[in-house]
Design a protein around this motif. Structure first.
Motif, PDB file in Angstrom:
ATOM      1  N   SER A 148      -6.096  20.012  -0.466  1.00 32.02           N
ATOM      2  CA  SER A 148      -4.736  19.500  -0.692  1.00 32.02           C
ATOM      3  C   SER A 148      -4.574  18.050  -0.251  1.00 32.02           C
ATOM      4  O   SER A 148      -3.623  17.374  -0.659  1.00 32.02           O
ATOM      5  N   THR A 149      -5.494  17.564   0.586  1.00 33.55           N
ATOM      6  CA  THR A 149      -5.399  16.190   1.076  1.00 33.55           C
ATOM      7  C   THR A 149      -5.889  15.181   0.046  1.00 33.55           C
ATOM      8  O   THR A 149      -5.428  14.038   0.022  1.00 33.55           O
ATOM      9  N   VAL A 150      -6.815  15.605  -0.798  1.00 36.16           N
ATOM     10  CA  VAL A 150      -7.516  14.651  -1.666  1.00 36.16           C
ATOM     11  C   VAL A 150      -6.627  14.010  -2.735  1.00 36.16           C
ATOM     12  O   VAL A 150      -6.588  12.770  -2.836  1.00 36.16           O
ATOM     13  N   PRO A 151      -5.907  14.779  -3.581  1.00 31.73           N
ATOM     14  CA  PRO A 151      -5.157  14.126  -4.664  1.00 31.73           C
ATOM     15  C   PRO A 151      -4.161  13.065  -4.198  1.00 31.73           C
ATOM     16  O   PRO A 151      -4.194  11.933  -4.725  1.00 31.73           O
ATOM     17  N   PRO A 152      -3.271  13.356  -3.247  1.00 34.71           N
ATOM     18  CA  PRO A 152      -2.330  12.296  -2.852  1.00 34.71           C
ATOM     19  C   PRO A 152      -3.016  11.102  -2.207  1.00 34.71           C
ATOM     20  O   PRO A 152      -2.573   9.957  -2.385  1.00 34.71           O
ATOM     21  N   THR A 153      -4.097  11.349  -1.460  1.00 34.46           N
ATOM     22  CA  THR A 153      -4.817  10.243  -0.833  1.00 34.46           C
ATOM     23  C   THR A 153      -5.426   9.328  -1.890  1.00 34.46           C
ATOM     24  O   THR A 153      -5.338   8.095  -1.796  1.00 34.46           O
ATOM     25  N   LYS A 154      -6.037   9.920  -2.913  1.00 37.74           N
ATOM     26  CA  LYS A 154      -6.668   9.116  -3.953  1.00 37.74           C
ATOM     27  C   LYS A 154      -5.639   8.349  -4.784  1.00 37.74           C
ATOM     28  O   LYS A 154      -5.864   7.193  -5.158  1.00 37.74           O
ATOM     29  N   VAL A 155      -4.501   8.982  -5.087  1.00 39.93           N
ATOM     30  CA  VAL A 155      -3.449   8.283  -5.840  1.00 39.93           C
ATOM     31  C   VAL A 155      -2.935   7.092  -5.036  1.00 39.93           C
ATOM     32  O   VAL A 155      -2.815   5.976  -5.554  1.00 39.93           O
ATOM     33  N   ALA A 156      -2.642   7.321  -3.753  1.00 47.05           N
ATOM     34  CA  ALA A 156      -2.159   6.228  -2.902  1.00 47.05           C
ATOM     35  C   ALA A 156      -3.207   5.128  -2.793  1.00 47.05           C
ATOM     36  O   ALA A 156      -2.873   3.930  -2.819  1.00 47.05           O
ATOM     37  N   LYS A 157      -4.452   5.507  -2.657  1.00 54.10           N
ATOM     38  CA  LYS A 157      -5.542   4.524  -2.553  1.00 54.10           C
ATOM     39  C   LYS A 157      -5.594   3.626  -3.774  1.00 54.10           C
ATOM     40  O   LYS A 157      -5.652   2.384  -3.661  1.00 54.10           O
ATOM     41  N   LEU A 158      -5.574   4.223  -4.963  1.00 59.83           N
ATOM     42  CA  LEU A 158      -5.660   3.434  -6.190  1.00 59.83           C
ATOM     43  C   LEU A 158      -4.466   2.500  -6.355  1.00 59.83           C
ATOM     44  O   LEU A 158      -4.615   1.345  -6.770  1.00 59.83           O
ATOM     45  N   LEU A 159      -3.288   2.987  -6.011  1.00 61.07           N
ATOM     46  CA  LEU A 159      -2.094   2.150  -6.139  1.00 61.07           C
ATOM     47  C   LEU A 159      -2.114   0.993  -5.143  1.00 61.07           C
ATOM     48  O   LEU A 159      -1.739  -0.136  -5.472  1.00 61.07           O
ATOM     49  N   LEU A 160      -2.570   1.248  -3.931  1.00 67.00           N
ATOM     50  CA  LEU A 160      -2.650   0.178  -2.929  1.00 67.00           C
ATOM     51  C   LEU A 160      -3.721  -0.843  -3.300  1.00 67.00           C
ATOM     52  O   LEU A 160      -3.535  -2.051  -3.084  1.00 67.00           O
ATOM     53  N   GLU A 161      -4.833  -0.369  -3.846  1.00 66.35           N
ATOM     54  CA  GLU A 161      -5.865  -1.303  -4.285  1.00 66.35           C
ATOM     55  C   GLU A 161      -5.347  -2.181  -5.417  1.00 66.35           C
ATOM     56  O   GLU A 161      -5.670  -3.378  -5.482  1.00 66.35           O
ATOM     57  N   ASP A 162      -4.535  -1.606  -6.294  1.00 64.31           N
ATOM     58  CA  ASP A 162      -3.940  -2.389  -7.371  1.00 64.31           C
ATOM     59  C   ASP A 162      -2.974  -3.434  -6.825  1.00 64.31           C
ATOM     60  O   ASP A 162      -2.773  -4.483  -7.433  1.00 64.31           O
ATOM     61  N   MET A 163      -2.393  -3.132  -5.647  1.00 72.44           N
ATOM     62  CA  MET A 163      -1.514  -4.092  -4.985  1.00 72.44           C
ATOM     63  C   MET A 163      -2.303  -5.153  -4.215  1.00 72.44           C
ATOM     64  O   MET A 163      -1.721  -6.087  -3.675  1.00 72.44           O
ATOM     65  N   GLY A 164      -3.627  -4.979  -4.167  1.00 71.86           N
ATOM     66  CA  GLY A 164      -4.466  -5.993  -3.542  1.00 71.86           C
ATOM     67  C   GLY A 164      -4.999  -5.646  -2.171  1.00 71.86           C
ATOM     68  O   GLY A 164      -5.680  -6.451  -1.542  1.00 71.86           O
ATOM     69  N   TYR A 165      -4.725  -4.442  -1.684  1.00 74.77           N
ATOM     70  CA  TYR A 165      -5.188  -4.045  -0.354  1.00 74.77           C
ATOM     71  C   TYR A 165      -6.593  -3.459  -0.420  1.00 74.77           C
ATOM     72  O   TYR A 165      -7.003  -2.884  -1.434  1.00 74.77           O
ATOM     73  N   THR A 166      -7.307  -3.584   0.672  1.00 77.06           N
ATOM     74  CA  THR A 166      -8.563  -2.873   0.855  1.00 77.06           C
ATOM     75  C   THR A 166      -8.233  -1.531   1.502  1.00 77.06           C
ATOM     76  O   THR A 166      -7.472  -1.477   2.471  1.00 77.06           O
ATOM     77  N   VAL A 167      -8.777  -0.467   0.963  1.00 75.94           N
ATOM     78  CA  VAL A 167      -8.472   0.876   1.466  1.00 75.94           C
ATOM     79  C   VAL A 167      -9.756   1.558   1.915  1.00 75.94           C
ATOM     80  O   VAL A 167     -10.757   1.560   1.195  1.00 75.94           O
ATOM     81  N   GLU A 168      -9.713   2.139   3.091  1.00 76.42           N
ATOM     82  CA  GLU A 168     -10.825   2.915   3.617  1.00 76.42           C
ATOM     83  C   GLU A 168     -10.359   4.343   3.895  1.00 76.42           C
ATOM     84  O   GLU A 168      -9.183   4.572   4.168  1.00 76.42           O
ATOM     85  N   GLU A 169     -11.280   5.280   3.821  1.00 81.18           N
ATOM     86  CA  GLU A 169     -10.994   6.671   4.140  1.00 81.18           C
ATOM     87  C   GLU A 169     -11.921   7.121   5.269  1.00 81.18           C
ATOM     88  O   GLU A 169     -13.110   6.822   5.247  1.00 81.18           O
ATOM     89  N   LYS A 170     -11.362   7.825   6.238  1.00 81.34           N
ATOM     90  CA  LYS A 170     -12.157   8.365   7.335  1.00 81.34           C
ATOM     91  C   LYS A 170     -11.921   9.870   7.419  1.00 81.34           C
ATOM     92  O   LYS A 170     -10.781  10.320   7.529  1.00 81.34           O
ATOM     93  N   ASN A 171     -12.996  10.626   7.363  1.00 78.73           N
ATOM     94  CA  ASN A 171     -12.910  12.079   7.396  1.00 78.73           C
ATOM     95  C   ASN A 171     -12.842  12.581   8.839  1.00 78.73           C
ATOM     96  O   ASN A 171     -13.571  12.111   9.709  1.00 78.73           O
ATOM     97  N   ALA A 172     -11.957  13.555   9.060  1.00 78.00           N
ATOM     98  CA  ALA A 172     -11.820  14.152  10.385  1.00 78.00           C
ATOM     99  C   ALA A 172     -11.035  15.447  10.255  1.00 78.00           C
ATOM    100  O   ALA A 172     -10.367  15.676   9.243  1.00 78.00           O
ATOM    101  N   ASP A 173     -11.130  16.309  11.270  1.00 75.65           N
ATOM    102  CA  ASP A 173     -10.259  17.484  11.272  1.00 75.65           C
ATOM    103  C   ASP A 173      -8.853  17.041  11.660  1.00 75.65           C
ATOM    104  O   ASP A 173      -8.614  15.863  11.960  1.00 75.65           O
ATOM    105  N   ALA A 174      -7.923  17.978  11.620  1.00 75.47           N
ATOM    106  CA  ALA A 174      -6.519  17.617  11.858  1.00 75.47           C
ATOM    107  C   ALA A 174      -6.326  16.950  13.219  1.00 75.47           C
ATOM    108  O   ALA A 174      -5.624  15.940  13.333  1.00 75.47           O
ATOM    109  N   GLY A 175      -6.951  17.519  14.249  1.00 70.63           N
ATOM    110  CA  GLY A 175      -6.808  16.936  15.576  1.00 70.63           C
ATOM    111  C   GLY A 175      -7.316  15.515  15.628  1.00 70.63           C
ATOM    112  O   GLY A 175      -6.696  14.635  16.235  1.00 70.63           O
ATOM    113  N   GLY A 176      -8.459  15.266  14.971  1.00 72.79           N
ATOM    114  CA  GLY A 176      -9.016  13.922  14.943  1.00 72.79           C
ATOM    115  C   GLY A 176      -8.148  12.941  14.183  1.00 72.79           C
ATOM    116  O   GLY A 176      -8.018  11.772  14.569  1.00 72.79           O
TER     117      GLY A 176
END
Length: 290
Positions: free
Chosen positions: A47-75
């Motif tokens: 459930s985390t993947v689709p909204p994260t990827k949509v936000a990533k693509l839109l922010l990149e289109d706005m000119g931002y660099t986007v990184e993703e870091k994998n972790a469990d909820a606590g992390g």
């Protein structure tokens, strides 16, 4: 004198060209200086993947660099509180992640509601008769091998499930695993016709792939949740344009579920996200404030 003036003009022209080039390199697609990197926390849940990827693509289109870091909820929540992460797109509130939000309430901001139909709880195959509530499990734990299969340690559903076992007085062992490990075990048992008890939530393709029922929870441990976008408190000041975009965030739960199914069937995550963007320009424009 003419040579001096010509040389001066050449130097001035060179300086202007260098300045324009530098400005172009530091400017995003919307004409704003977006040199900052935005870092998303990504939990091991579909459930985390689709909204994260949509936000990533839109922010990149706005000119931002986007990184993703994998972790469990606590992390993820710890990373947000420390400023190591900027955004998390899959915060289940008010109950499942309340412990993290309460612990880090001075460092994490609740930015927006993504969708309101976040159903979750303990699930079993619909063809298991006589068990419709968690209370019905009492004395029938052996039917499920004395186990409830769950996700990783530290997840809100894991913490709550362990409390439920004690509160309901159930003779069950909580078997922690990854989402994939839990589903692999549940799928194996269901294909062999054996009853199985495990964690379920929507949006998730498990409800498309299998005929499942969510057990009633009379003690109210699991309630329908809202899924929120949360961010560290510095985002609003350090990246106000990003904060404004996320404050307008909204995605229908049905769309997210459809995207999860496509990804599970082998489609590229970012291609699925781009397809959603292309097909939902009105909603995208609203989030972008256009």
């Amino acid at each position: 004198m003419k040579k001096w003036k010509f040389s001066f003009l050449l130097l001035l022209l060179f300086t202007l060209l260098v300045g324009c080039s530098s400005q172009t390199q530091n400017t995003g697609g919307n004409g704003t200086n977006n040199s900052e990197t935005i870092t998303f926390g990504v939990t091991p849940w579909t459930s985390t993947v689709p909204p994260t990827k949509v936000a990533k693509l839109l922010l990149e289109d706005m000119g931002y660099t986007v990184e993703e870091k994998n972790a469990d909820a606590g992390g993820v929540y710890t990373g947000l509180s420390r400023g190591d992460l900027d955004v998390f797109m899959d915060s289940w509130l008010p109950d499942m992640h309340a412990n993290y939000m309460n612990r880090y309430k001075s460092q994490i901001e609740d930015v927006a509601v993504s969708y309101t139909e976040g159903e979750l709880g303990w699930v079993i195959p619909s063809n298991v008769e006589g068990i419709d509530s968690i209370e019905d499990l009492k004395g029938k734990e052996d039917l499920f091998g004395g186990k409830v299969y769950g996700i990783e340690e530290g997840a809100g559903m894991t913490i709550t499930s362990k409390e439920m076992i004690e509160e309901y007085g159930l003779d069950l062992e909580y078997v922690a695993s990854s989402e994939g490990g839990m589903l692999a075990q549940a799928s194996k048992l269901m294909k062999s016709g054996d009853p199985v008890l495990f964690l379920g939530w929507r949006p998730h393709p498990m409800f498309v792939d299998y005929d499942l029922k969510v057990l009633e929870d009379p003690k109210g441990f699991f309630k329908t949740s809202e899924v929120h976008v949360v961010a560290n408190n510095s985002l609003k000041e350090e990246a106000p344009e990003v904060h404004e975009f996320l404050s307008n965030w909204s995605m229908p739960v049905e769309d997210i579920e459809e995207m999860i199914v496509k990804i599970d069937n082998g489609a590229d995550e970012e291609e699925v996200a781009q397809e959603w963007i292309d097909n939902n320009q009105d909603l995208v424009n609203a989030m972008l404030g256009k």
